[in-house]
Design a protein around this motif. Structure first.
Motif, PDB file in Angstrom:
ATOM      1  N   LEU A 429       0.744  -1.264   0.048  1.00  0.00           N
ATOM      2  CA  LEU A 429      -0.051  -0.007   0.078  1.00  0.00           C
ATOM      3  C   LEU A 429       0.805   1.253   0.055  1.00  0.00           C
ATOM      4  O   LEU A 429       0.608   2.186  -0.928  1.00  0.00           O
ATOM      5  CB  LEU A 429      -1.065   0.000   1.283  1.00  0.00           C
ATOM      6  CG  LEU A 429      -2.255  -1.073   1.202  1.00  0.00           C
ATOM      7  CD1 LEU A 429      -2.938  -1.008   2.410  1.00  0.00           C
ATOM      8  CD2 LEU A 429      -3.099  -0.774  -0.036  1.00  0.00           C
ATOM      9  N   ILE A 430       1.906   1.274   0.777  1.00  0.00           N
ATOM     10  CA  ILE A 430       2.883   2.345   0.828  1.00  0.00           C
ATOM     11  C   ILE A 430       3.455   2.476  -0.608  1.00  0.00           C
ATOM     12  O   ILE A 430       3.724   3.550  -1.153  1.00  0.00           O
ATOM     13  CB  ILE A 430       3.898   2.237   1.941  1.00  0.00           C
ATOM     14  CG1 ILE A 430       3.222   2.189   3.334  1.00  0.00           C
ATOM     15  CG2 ILE A 430       4.967   3.280   2.106  1.00  0.00           C
ATOM     16  CD1 ILE A 430       4.119   1.804   4.613  1.00  0.00           C
ATOM     17  N   GLY A 431       3.997   1.502  -1.190  1.00  0.00           N
ATOM     18  CA  GLY A 431       4.604   1.756  -2.438  1.00  0.00           C
ATOM     19  C   GLY A 431       3.449   2.323  -3.488  1.00  0.00           C
ATOM     20  O   GLY A 431       3.846   3.088  -4.404  1.00  0.00           O
ATOM     21  N   TYR A 432       2.312   1.549  -3.434  1.00  0.00           N
ATOM     22  CA  TYR A 432       1.201   2.285  -4.315  1.00  0.00           C
ATOM     23  C   TYR A 432       0.969   3.725  -4.276  1.00  0.00           C
ATOM     24  O   TYR A 432       0.872   4.534  -4.866  1.00  0.00           O
ATOM     25  CB  TYR A 432      -0.193   1.431  -4.022  1.00  0.00           C
ATOM     26  CG  TYR A 432      -1.370   2.005  -4.933  1.00  0.00           C
ATOM     27  CD1 TYR A 432      -1.468   1.433  -6.032  1.00  0.00           C
ATOM     28  CD2 TYR A 432      -2.205   2.744  -4.672  1.00  0.00           C
ATOM     29  CE1 TYR A 432      -2.595   1.575  -7.019  1.00  0.00           C
ATOM     30  CE2 TYR A 432      -3.208   3.201  -5.195  1.00  0.00           C
ATOM     31  CZ  TYR A 432      -3.696   2.774  -6.648  1.00  0.00           C
ATOM     32  OH  TYR A 432      -4.433   3.154  -7.307  1.00  0.00           O
ATOM     33  N   ALA A 433       0.938   4.216  -2.799  1.00  0.00           N
ATOM     34  CA  ALA A 433       0.723   5.413  -2.546  1.00  0.00           C
ATOM     35  C   ALA A 433       1.728   6.323  -2.946  1.00  0.00           C
ATOM     36  O   ALA A 433       1.756   7.471  -3.365  1.00  0.00           O
ATOM     37  CB  ALA A 433       0.182   5.771  -0.949  1.00  0.00           C
ATOM     38  N   ALA A 434       3.088   5.950  -2.637  1.00  0.00           N
ATOM     39  CA  ALA A 434       4.044   6.596  -3.105  1.00  0.00           C
ATOM     40  C   ALA A 434       4.250   6.935  -4.606  1.00  0.00           C
ATOM     41  O   ALA A 434       4.796   8.095  -5.128  1.00  0.00           O
ATOM     42  CB  ALA A 434       5.489   6.039  -2.712  1.00  0.00           C
ATOM     43  N   ALA A 435       3.846   5.770  -5.479  1.00  0.00           N
ATOM     44  CA  ALA A 435       3.970   6.019  -6.754  1.00  0.00           C
ATOM     45  C   ALA A 435       2.990   7.032  -7.290  1.00  0.00           C
ATOM     46  O   ALA A 435       3.024   7.840  -8.115  1.00  0.00           O
ATOM     47  CB  ALA A 435       3.827   4.614  -7.571  1.00  0.00           C
ATOM     48  N   ARG A 436       1.733   7.087  -6.711  1.00  0.00           N
ATOM     49  CA  ARG A 436       0.597   7.682  -7.248  1.00  0.00           C
ATOM     50  C   ARG A 436       1.066   9.301  -6.858  1.00  0.00           C
ATOM     51  O   ARG A 436       0.821  10.193  -7.710  1.00  0.00           O
ATOM     52  CB  ARG A 436      -0.570   7.343  -6.431  1.00  0.00           C
ATOM     53  CG  ARG A 436      -0.959   6.126  -6.874  1.00  0.00           C
ATOM     54  CD  ARG A 436      -1.729   6.054  -8.181  1.00  0.00           C
ATOM     55  NE  ARG A 436      -3.147   6.836  -8.316  1.00  0.00           N
ATOM     56  CZ  ARG A 436      -3.736   6.739  -9.363  1.00  0.00           C
ATOM     57  NH1 ARG A 436      -3.535   6.100 -10.450  1.00  0.00           N
ATOM     58  NH2 ARG A 436      -5.109   7.504  -9.246  1.00  0.00           N
ATOM     59  N   THR A 437       1.569   9.575  -5.732  1.00  0.00           N
ATOM     60  CA  THR A 437       2.194  10.677  -5.204  1.00  0.00           C
ATOM     61  C   THR A 437       3.030  11.365  -6.136  1.00  0.00           C
ATOM     62  O   THR A 437       3.027  12.592  -6.321  1.00  0.00           O
ATOM     63  CB  THR A 437       2.557  10.739  -3.917  1.00  0.00           C
ATOM     64  OG1 THR A 437       1.508  10.205  -2.907  1.00  0.00           O
ATOM     65  CG2 THR A 437       2.702  12.206  -3.276  1.00  0.00           C
ATOM     66  N   ASP A 438       4.136  10.549  -6.625  1.00  0.00           N
ATOM     67  CA  ASP A 438       5.139  10.972  -7.292  1.00  0.00           C
ATOM     68  C   ASP A 438       4.794  11.434  -8.533  1.00  0.00           C
ATOM     69  O   ASP A 438       5.054  12.413  -9.430  1.00  0.00           O
ATOM     70  CB  ASP A 438       6.207   9.682  -7.393  1.00  0.00           C
ATOM     71  CG  ASP A 438       6.979   9.712  -6.193  1.00  0.00           C
ATOM     72  OD1 ASP A 438       7.000  10.688  -5.472  1.00  0.00           O
ATOM     73  OD2 ASP A 438       7.699   8.612  -6.177  1.00  0.00           O
ATOM     74  N   ARG A 439       3.574  10.598  -9.156  1.00  0.00           N
ATOM     75  CA  ARG A 439       2.925  11.153 -10.569  1.00  0.00           C
ATOM     76  C   ARG A 439       2.277  12.376 -10.416  1.00  0.00           C
ATOM     77  O   ARG A 439       2.448  13.228 -11.409  1.00  0.00           O
ATOM     78  CB  ARG A 439       2.146   9.673 -10.831  1.00  0.00           C
ATOM     79  CG  ARG A 439       2.962   8.670 -11.389  1.00  0.00           C
ATOM     80  CD  ARG A 439       2.095   7.715 -11.871  1.00  0.00           C
ATOM     81  NE  ARG A 439       1.409   7.824 -12.946  1.00  0.00           N
ATOM     82  CZ  ARG A 439       0.410   7.167 -13.534  1.00  0.00           C
ATOM     83  NH1 ARG A 439      -0.184   6.073 -12.794  1.00  0.00           N
ATOM     84  NH2 ARG A 439      -0.454   7.671 -14.903  1.00  0.00           N
ATOM     85  N   ARG A 440       1.528  12.540  -9.430  1.00  0.00           N
ATOM     86  CA  ARG A 440       0.939  13.664  -9.300  1.00  0.00           C
ATOM     87  C   ARG A 440       1.746  14.952  -8.898  1.00  0.00           C
ATOM     88  O   ARG A 440       1.453  16.053  -9.424  1.00  0.00           O
ATOM     89  CB  ARG A 440      -0.206  13.445  -8.108  1.00  0.00           C
ATOM     90  CG  ARG A 440      -1.241  12.566  -8.514  1.00  0.00           C
ATOM     91  CD  ARG A 440      -2.506  12.892  -7.372  1.00  0.00           C
ATOM     92  NE  ARG A 440      -3.729  12.041  -7.938  1.00  0.00           N
ATOM     93  CZ  ARG A 440      -4.647  12.219  -8.732  1.00  0.00           C
ATOM     94  NH1 ARG A 440      -4.400  13.179  -9.339  1.00  0.00           N
ATOM     95  NH2 ARG A 440      -5.437  11.457  -9.056  1.00  0.00           N
ATOM     96  N   TYR A 441       3.058  14.794  -8.056  1.00  0.00           N
ATOM     97  CA  TYR A 441       3.846  15.691  -8.152  1.00  0.00           C
ATOM     98  C   TYR A 441       4.256  16.281  -9.420  1.00  0.00           C
ATOM     99  O   TYR A 441       4.559  17.435  -9.625  1.00  0.00           O
ATOM    100  CB  TYR A 441       4.773  15.163  -6.935  1.00  0.00           C
ATOM    101  CG  TYR A 441       6.132  16.266  -7.015  1.00  0.00           C
ATOM    102  CD1 TYR A 441       5.936  17.411  -6.111  1.00  0.00           C
ATOM    103  CD2 TYR A 441       7.189  15.947  -7.513  1.00  0.00           C
ATOM    104  CE1 TYR A 441       6.956  18.410  -6.069  1.00  0.00           C
ATOM    105  CE2 TYR A 441       8.262  16.764  -7.510  1.00  0.00           C
ATOM    106  CZ  TYR A 441       8.087  18.111  -6.823  1.00  0.00           C
ATOM    107  OH  TYR A 441       9.132  19.083  -6.458  1.00  0.00           O
ATOM    108  N   ALA A 442       4.570  15.156 -10.355  1.00  0.00           N
ATOM    109  CA  ALA A 442       5.355  15.600 -11.610  1.00  0.00           C
ATOM    110  C   ALA A 442       4.371  16.367 -12.305  1.00  0.00           C
ATOM    111  O   ALA A 442       4.957  17.610 -13.026  1.00  0.00           O
ATOM    112  CB  ALA A 442       5.671  14.195 -12.306  1.00  0.00           C
ATOM    113  N   LEU A 443       3.014  16.334 -12.209  1.00  0.00           N
ATOM    114  CA  LEU A 443       2.085  17.271 -12.956  1.00  0.00           C
ATOM    115  C   LEU A 443       2.096  18.587 -12.094  1.00  0.00           C
ATOM    116  O   LEU A 443       1.806  19.467 -12.914  1.00  0.00           O
ATOM    117  CB  LEU A 443       0.705  16.703 -12.982  1.00  0.00           C
ATOM    118  CG  LEU A 443       0.545  15.233 -13.759  1.00  0.00           C
ATOM    119  CD1 LEU A 443      -0.767  14.727 -13.616  1.00  0.00           C
ATOM    120  CD2 LEU A 443       0.853  15.618 -15.248  1.00  0.00           C
TER     121      LEU A 443
END
Length: 504
Positions: A429-443
């Motif tokens: 779950l932490i890996g999933y949340a980290a990856a989603r946050t990274d993608r949204r941060y890039a935007l």
């Protein structure tokens, strides 16, 4: 007709957002550069450094624990190299793998080779083998969660006709209230401790002054945590928001009042968030979040933080507790090997996981009790008499340690409450949340993002820096400042679209 048709289609090939040909060529230039760096970087992290450690003299036994630790070190090194060489800035994932490579890869491998650990292991050797294997499982689960997140498309927030429902941004008026809160809370913190001078002495004197201030009650540190948290966190958040405003807004850079507020906030942070009076992990949070906020689009800064972070953690971090004690309490460090400090100082995450496994074998799992204690950190022990202590403290007491300020890495917290399945699921779950946050941060940091008031552009760097504390644990000590930061962000965040003219 042919020439007219070709001319009409020419703008479609122009780089988006009005970027120049030089800007469009940067990804190509970096791709060529990354290929040149890939081989030495991967060889250095995956092969050279582990081989150099393996060649060190020591009394370690080359058994199953040795080979598993070597595999973990190489795996984490390969993933860290992937993060550094990636064309996308993955803040949370990059810091996660940097921590794993250093604190649960290189340092424990040096401990296995040299035959020393910073904290004694009280259980059988098999518990260490289990701990290393479970760390590997947790890393694989983190990768699986990140992979699942990459397969799911992001939903863009689109404002409604009334201007609501857009991306999270800082409301201008509420941001000013946060600045006032930062000055008031930090000022009270400084006055309560007797003035700025104590913040440039030592952490030991800070702790003694806080204890003498009357905010600490018997058996409870809630008052101390709130004093330190509100004295440091709002000041840091306000500085980050004003730093982003100056970096991204031409209008803000031409406004003297904005620059003056930034200077004043920087001075306050120099007092309350300096590396002398704060724990090393908290100062890392301040430094990393400030760098990522000041250079949001800089690939060079992102890669420099990850690369130099490894060097600093291996060479400087073990000696960075110079200001933990006063001069009489200083401990002289004598080392015959450059890797010996890794085996004798600080990096006790893996051995503490092994000790926790031994503790759970004798006491059983707590089935959510430890995590509940962390979530309800703000409840005083006078109200909740059976409130759990830090996981590291409980294991240290069971070990018979006099000093119980021991780490409890995130793997350990999940293991104590939920066992191996819960540990793997939690890290996924932490890996999933980290990856989603990274993608949204890039935007959020692109030109098409919500501008200088973007909350995510501040939250992602802050969490990236705080990841060191969350992964090191214990959670009960870590969630206090995180909760205060969440309260401050809730105070200033709005989803109402602000006019572009006010953000520039």
């Amino acid at each position: 007709m042919t020439s007219v048709h070709t001319s009409a289609r020419t703008p479609a090939r122009t780089p988006p957002h009005g970027s120049s040909a030089d800007e469009a060529a940067r990804p190509i230039a970096w791709a060529m550069l990354s290929r040149a760096l890939a081989v030495p970087l991967i060889l250095g992290l995956v092969c050279f450094l582990p081989a150099l450690i393996a060649a060190q003299p020591g009394t370690g036994v080359r058994d199953t624990a040795y080979w598993l630790q070597l595999v973990l070190t190489c795996y984490a090194g390969a993933r860290l190299a992937t993060m550094i060489l990636s064309t996308r800035r993955r803040l949370l994932q990059g810091v996660f793998w940097m921590f794993v490579y250093i604190a649960m890869g290189v340092a424990p491998f040096a401990q296995v080779v040299i035959g020393q650990t910073p904290t004694p292991m009280v259980g059988p050797r098999q518990d260490l083998v289990t701990a290393i294997a479970m760390i590997l499982v947790g890393c694989a689960a983190f990768d699986l969660g990140a992979l699942l997140a990459s397969r799911r498309p992001l939903r863009r927030r689109t404002p409604s006709p009334r201007g609501t429902g857009g991306p999270a941004v800082a409301h201008p008026l509420r941001l000013r209230l946060l600045v006032l809160l930062a000055f008031a809370a930090s000022g009270y913190y400084v006055l309560k401790l007797g003035g700025p001078a104590v913040f440039f002495s030592s952490r030991q004197e800070i702790s003694e002054t806080v204890a003498a201030s009357g905010v600490v009650s018997t058996g409870s540190n809630v008052g101390s945590a709130f004093l330190k948290g509100f004295g440091t966190v709002p000041a840091l958040l306000a500085l980050l928001f004003y730093t982003r405003r100056l970096v991204t807004s031409h209008r803000a850079r031409r406004t003297p009042s904005t620059a003056l507020v930034w200077v004043a906030l920087a001075a306050v942070n120099l007092i309350v968030n300096n590396p002398i009076s704060n724990a090393r992990y908290w100062f890392l949070t301040v430094l990393v979040s400030l760098l990522f906020t000041a250079f949001p689009s800089s690939a060079a800064m992102y890669r420099s933080v990850l690369t130099m972070g490894v060097v600093g953690a291996l060479v400087l971090f073990p000696y960075a507790d110079r200001f933990r004690y006063d001069e009489e309490g200083q401990r002289t460090v004598q080392s015959a090997s450059v890797f010996e400090p890794l085996a004798t100082k600080d990096y006790d995450q893996t051995v503490m996981f092994a000790n926790t496994i031994s503790w759970v074998d004798t006491r059983g799992h707590t089935y959510g009790r430890q995590l509940a204690g962390s979530a309800l950190f703000f409840v005083p022990r006078a109200v909740w008499s059976g409130k759990p202590e830090d996981t590291g403290v409980r294991v240290g007491q069971w070990m018979g340690m006099n000093m119980t300020n021991l780490s409890a890495p995130l793997w350990t917290e999940f293991w104590v409450d939920l066992g191996p399945a819960g540990m793997a699921g939690g890290l996924a779950l932490i890996g999933y949340a980290a990856a989603r946050t990274d993608r949204r941060y890039a935007l959020a940091v692109t030109r098409a993002g919500p501008g200088s008031g973007s909350v995510l552009a501040i939250v992602a760097p802050l969490i990236a820096g705080y990841t060191f504390i969350l992964l090191r644990g214990p959670l009960l000590q870590a969630v206090g400042k995180l909760a205060i930061a969440a309260l401050c962000l809730a105070l200033i965040t709005t989803f109402t679209e602000q006019r572009a003219g006010r953000r520039r």
